[in-house]
Design an enzyme around this catalytic site. Structure first.
Site, PDB file in Angstrom:
ATOM      1  N   SER A   1       1.495  -7.566  -1.007  1.00  0.00           N
ATOM      2  CA  SER A   1       2.237  -8.653  -0.349  1.00  0.00           C
ATOM      3  C   SER A   1       1.446  -9.950  -0.288  1.00  0.00           C
ATOM      4  CB  SER A   1       2.725  -8.226   1.033  1.00  0.00           C
ATOM      5  OG  SER A   1       1.660  -8.014   1.917  1.00  0.00           O
TER       6      SER A   1
ATOM      7  N   THR B   1       0.821  -1.213   0.000  1.00  0.00           N
ATOM      8  CA  THR B   1       0.000   0.000   0.000  1.00  0.00           C
ATOM      9  C   THR B   1       0.855   1.263   0.000  1.00  0.00           C
ATOM     10  OG1 THR B   1      -1.898  -1.088   0.984  1.00  0.00           O
ATOM     11  CG2 THR B   1      -1.724   1.252   1.391  1.00  0.00           C
TER      12      THR B   1
ATOM     13  N   THR C   1       1.770  -4.490   4.159  1.00  0.00           N
ATOM     14  CA  THR C   1       1.660  -4.809   5.586  1.00  0.00           C
ATOM     15  C   THR C   1       1.074  -6.195   5.847  1.00  0.00           C
ATOM     16  OG1 THR C   1      -0.525  -3.790   5.748  1.00  0.00           O
ATOM     17  CG2 THR C   1       1.383  -2.374   6.201  1.00  0.00           C
ATOM     18  N   ASP C   2       0.388  -6.758   4.833  1.00  0.00           N
ATOM     19  CA  ASP C   2      -0.310  -8.033   5.086  1.00  0.00           C
ATOM     20  C   ASP C   2       0.644  -9.158   5.491  1.00  0.00           C
ATOM     21  OD1 ASP C   2      -2.633  -6.748   4.471  1.00  0.00           O
ATOM     22  OD2 ASP C   2      -2.826  -7.593   2.458  1.00  0.00           O
TER      23      ASP C   2
END
Ligand code: ASP
Length: 319
Positions: free
Chosen positions: A54, A12, A87-88
């Site tokens: 990700s 993101t 971030t995932d």
């Protein structure tokens, strides 16, 4: 000035809204990042690794990413590395670097929860904080860290705790290592224990199962006996408990050469030997399970893949 490499991967932090796609997609490049950063923080160069969400990363992708970071830290012209990342799965890549790279140079993962098209985009602020940490002498020797929302977290401890909040990255058990504030980087505590696994690859046939009340052992049977799993991480109940019916299946899997690692589904704290009833921690120890020592399930899986990739027995796991 310190010489910092930003190894861009996507996420993101690199996304903005596309009308054609009907949502945010990867768009920003390393040049956009450098242009947005104050000039006096460090001498920065960028290197593209990927520009993907990700959730699309494969095991090969994160292994190759960790090998590129490992190569960069051996370069005398590089003082620190920053990896902007979705971030995932950020905590998994950061932890993989932490346990497979033996260097005192700062390795800093960061990202963003809002895209560059949204009000309050946090990408540049997180990146600027990451540069300040990567350029700080105090960040040497503390292992791979995650810098997010002005907090500095150990890769081993940190986890994504909220689907949208800007302070999503937290270290539930022991808290942050430090903070980036207006005029400095404050490292308040150092990780007491660093692990290093000399892996040459990741064993990919390693799986994660979360236990819930009344769950049958069907998925475990499938993984151990049909898939032929080399390793299985169990997110067990509480401090390390399973339904009694799981014990013979776990024991059979271990006897057939599958490493079974026990962690907790709770999200913080070690599993501990406390109870004498069937299915409790001591039964899992007796039949040959390994214990994750407070690592969450997704990080225990990364460690198990690395340990099995190092040709391990229990001694690599427990090192
Ligand atoms: N979609 C994102 C990812 O690549 C989420 C994020 O970066 O916050 O993981």
């Amino acid at each position: 000035m310190k010489r910092i490499v930003i190894l861009t991967t996507g996420g993101t932090i690199a996304m903005s809204k596309s009308d054609a796609a009907g949502g945010a997609v990867p768009a920003l490049t390393g040049t956009d990042f450098v242009d947005a950063l104050p000039r006096d923080l460090a001498e920065i160069r960028t290197e593209p690794f990927s520009n993907l969400p990700s959730a699309q990363f494969t095991l090969d992708h994160i292994w190759n990413l960790s090998r590129r970071v490992a190569a960069l830290v051996t370069d005398n012209a590089v003082d620190g590395i920053i990896v902007p990342h979705g971030t995932d799965t950020l905590e998994e890549s950061a932890y993989l670097c932490d346990i497979t790279i033996d260097s005192r140079k700062p390795i800093v993962f960061t990202g963003a929860m809002r895209t560059a098209s949204e009000i309050g985009y946090d990408g540049f602020a997180n990146l600027a904080a990451a540069v300040r940490v990567a350029a700080s002498n105090d960040a040497r020797g503390i292992g791979t860290v995650v810098v997010f929302n002005d907090e500095i977290h150990a890769a081993r401890d940190v986890t994504k705790t909220h689907t949208t909040a800007l302070d999503t990255f937290q270290s539930p058990e022991f808290g942050a290592l430090g903070r980036v504030d207006y005029d400095g980087v404050v490292i308040a505590r150092q990780p007491a224990r660093r692990e290093f696994i000399s892996a040459t690859r990741l064993e990919s046939n390693v799986h994660l199962l979360k236990l819930v009340v009344g769950m049958s052992d069907g998925l475990l049977v499938y993984l151990a006996e049909t898939v032929g799993a080399r390793g299985i991480v169990l997110e067990t109940l509480g401090g390390g408990r399973v339904p009694p019916a799981w014990l013979p299946t776990i024991e059979r899997a271990i006897k057939n050469g599958c490493a079974v690692v026990v962690t907790s589904r709770v999200g913080a704290g070690r599993t501990t030997d406390r109870y004498g009833y069937t299915g409790a921690h001591r039964d899992l120890a007796r039949i040959g399970c390994w214990f994750a020592g407070g690592l969450n399930g997704q990080k225990a899986r990364i460690k198990l893949m690395a340990a099995l990739g190092a040709g391990s027995g229990a001694e690599v796991w427990n090192a």
